[in-house]
Design an enzyme around this catalytic site. Structure first.
Site, short mmCIF file in Angstrom:
data_model
loop_
_atom_site.label_atom_id
_atom_site.label_comp_id
_atom_site.label_asym_id
_atom_site.label_seq_id
_atom_site.Cartn_x
_atom_site.Cartn_y
_atom_site.Cartn_z
N SER A 80 3.18 -12.20 -7.60
CA SER A 80 2.36 -11.15 -7.02
C SER A 80 1.10 -11.74 -6.37
O SER A 80 1.20 -12.60 -5.51
CB SER A 80 2.03 -10.12 -8.09
OG SER A 80 1.48 -8.95 -7.51
N LYS A 129 0.55 -15.09 -3.85
CA LYS A 129 -0.29 -15.36 -2.67
C LYS A 129 -1.05 -16.66 -2.89
O LYS A 129 -1.18 -17.50 -1.98
CB LYS A 129 -1.27 -14.21 -2.45
CG LYS A 129 -0.66 -12.81 -2.38
CD LYS A 129 -1.74 -11.75 -2.19
CE LYS A 129 -1.33 -10.38 -2.66
NZ LYS A 129 -0.13 -9.84 -2.04
N TRP A 137 7.42 -2.38 -1.93
CA TRP A 137 5.99 -2.52 -1.61
C TRP A 137 5.68 -3.93 -1.12
O TRP A 137 4.78 -4.14 -0.32
CB TRP A 137 5.18 -2.20 -2.86
CG TRP A 137 3.71 -2.04 -2.66
CD1 TRP A 137 2.71 -2.82 -3.18
CD2 TRP A 137 3.03 -1.02 -1.91
NE1 TRP A 137 1.47 -2.37 -2.81
CE2 TRP A 137 1.64 -1.26 -2.02
CE3 TRP A 137 3.47 0.07 -1.15
CZ2 TRP A 137 0.68 -0.44 -1.41
CZ3 TRP A 137 2.52 0.87 -0.54
CH2 TRP A 137 1.15 0.61 -0.67
N HIS A 188 9.13 -5.04 -9.69
CA HIS A 188 8.06 -6.03 -9.55
C HIS A 188 7.77 -6.66 -10.91
O HIS A 188 7.13 -6.06 -11.78
CB HIS A 188 6.81 -5.34 -9.01
CG HIS A 188 5.75 -6.27 -8.54
ND1 HIS A 188 5.87 -7.04 -7.40
CD2 HIS A 188 4.53 -6.58 -9.06
CE1 HIS A 188 4.76 -7.75 -7.22
NE2 HIS A 188 3.94 -7.50 -8.23
#
Length: 449
Positions: free
Chosen positions: A288, A292, A379, A429
């Protein structure tokens, strides 16, 4: 040494001469290990560097003045529109330019390289039934009341040095292993994790995140793991700064994601010198927002052999120009501390960005990168992430290596293990055992196991 700023900027010559060069500006392995960063003049030099490098807006156009480009940009086209035609141009001009652009318009500047002392805090040579050695070490940067605690678990009985997965975790090392001697973090922590009370971790959370990192599975496959609580670098909150942030120059244009990536780099500093770890087989992984982080850390440190940003979504592996899932405006509004002020200027029109996330992947070339996702996690825009890989493929092939090995995403739960890899499993997720199976298979292939 590679210079990411325009060739006309003489400030780099001064920085080279004095030894004060910020982290991530050059390829990390080119730095001397004894680089002095505590000189009294460093904050002033950093301010000058920022001014000449365009942090004040002098070297780069304002967001409103950049042209709108709806499609994913070509990584092989310079900011001035000229085409990269040789590998030397890529290495000496375009790749450095992209690093500078990402820092100016999105992630901010990575903090400077800092020396540290390593302290062994706890060691168990018979962890996991004797299969592994578990150690918690502290990286001491000389800051008052601050120690970066790193959990390192290595397989026992290996004659040769092993590869190592490294990455930040969400709720503390104590939550990953059920070992009473692994410290509970004292910094701010997310309220929705096991054992957290009033944004503080407690003993009740010990071992409750073991399935997220699946350490025993990784040990059985012959890899080590090094992880740290991201909040020990910078707590993930917009209203206050902690960790290392109060100790950085006040005018440093940095962000939480840049600081977390800096934390990964400092742990890599330790791993490449650590007995039993193969310095050429370091894999950066994160989930998540830490995904990044993993992609940024990989792009800015060539010592990382493989990058695995997992379900990283907008601001990581999904296109900023995407129309599915989280948008640039939404992520800037909800998490303003992740990115810098310049990135906020693109909330209304991300098509004006002079790059997209395929360019960040391109910086990693020719090293392998795996994007992994979950089918229900729309998402994070899994299909858009595959398009990002397709748009980075040209750089890998330009450099003479395999890029993305397919024109369409693979079936669910089937790993596409080309140098630009892709994997989607059923579910939502999260990071779980199936994900780690794909991570390990990808690492096995590209690290020669």
């Amino acid at each position: 040494m590679e210079n990411p700023w325009p060739a006309s900027l003489s400030i780099m010559a001064f920085c080279r001469a004095t030894g004060g060069i910020p982290s991530g500006i050059l390829d990390r392995e080119s730095f001397p290990k004894d680089l002095p960063m505590k000189h009294a003049w460093f904050p002033l030099m950093l301010s000058l560097f920022s001014l000449f490098a365009g942090r004040g807006g002098a070297a780069y156009p304002e967001a409103k003045d950049l042209p709108s480009k709806p499609g994913l940009p070509d990584p092989l086209v310079m900011l001035d529109g000229s085409k990269v035609s040789t590998k030397e141009q890529w290495a000496e001009k375009r790749r450095p330019e992209l690093k500078a652009l990402f820092q100016h318009y999105m992630y901010g500047t990575l903090p400077p390289v800092m020396k540290f002392q390593v302290k062994s805090l706890h060691k168990d040579e018979k962890a996991f039934g004797g299969k592994a050695t578990l150690e918690e070490v502290g990286l001491d940067f000389g800051f008052p009341d601050h120690l970066l605690r790193v959990l390192i678990v290595s397989p026992n009985g290996r004659k040769e040095p092993v590869g190592c997965f490294v990455g930040p975790n969400f709720c503390g090392n104590h939550a990953i292993v059920d070992d009473p001697k692994v410290a509970v973090p004292t910094s701010w922590i997310y309220p929705n994790y096991p054992g957290v009370k009033n944004n503080k971790a407690t003993e009740e959370g010990r071992g409750k995140q073991a399935d997220v990192w699946n350490l025993e599975q990784t040990i059985d496959r012959g890899y080590a793991v090094a992880t740290f609580y991201a909040g020990d670098i910078d707590p993930d909150r917009a209203d206050a700064r902690g960790g290392i942030r109060p100790h950085l120059p006040k005018d440093l244009d940095t962000t939480s994601i840049a600081c977390w990536a800096w934390g990964v780099h400092r742990i890599v500093d330790h791993l490449v010198a650590r007995p039993g770890i193969d310095p050429k087989k370091i894999v950066c992984v994160g989930h998540s927002r830490m995904g990044k982080t993993a992609l940024l850390a990989t792009a800015f440190d060539d010592r990382i052999a493989i990058g695995i940003p997992h379900q990283a979504g907008c601001g990581g592996t999904a296109p900023s120009r995407g129309t599915v899932g989280e948008s640039v405006k939404q992520i800037n509004d909800r998490f303003p501390h992740w990115f810098n002020a310049e990135f906020k200027k693109f909330s209304a029109d991300p098509t004006r960005l002079p790059f997209d996330q395929n360019d960040l992947v391109a910086i990693c070339a020719p090293r392998p990168v795996l994007f992994s996702n979950a089918q229900e996690d729309t998402w994070a825009n899994p299909n858009g992430q595959f398009e990002v890989l397709k748009a980075a493929d040209s750089v890998y092939r330009f450099l003479g290596v395999e890029g993305l090995g397919a024109s369409e995403p693979p079936p669910i739960s089937k790993l596409l293990s080309s140098r630009l890899g892709y994997f989607v499993r059923p579910g939502k997720h999260s990071m779980n055992k199936e994900d780690w199976g794909a991570f390990l298979d990808f690492a096995d292939k590209h690290l020669g196991k």
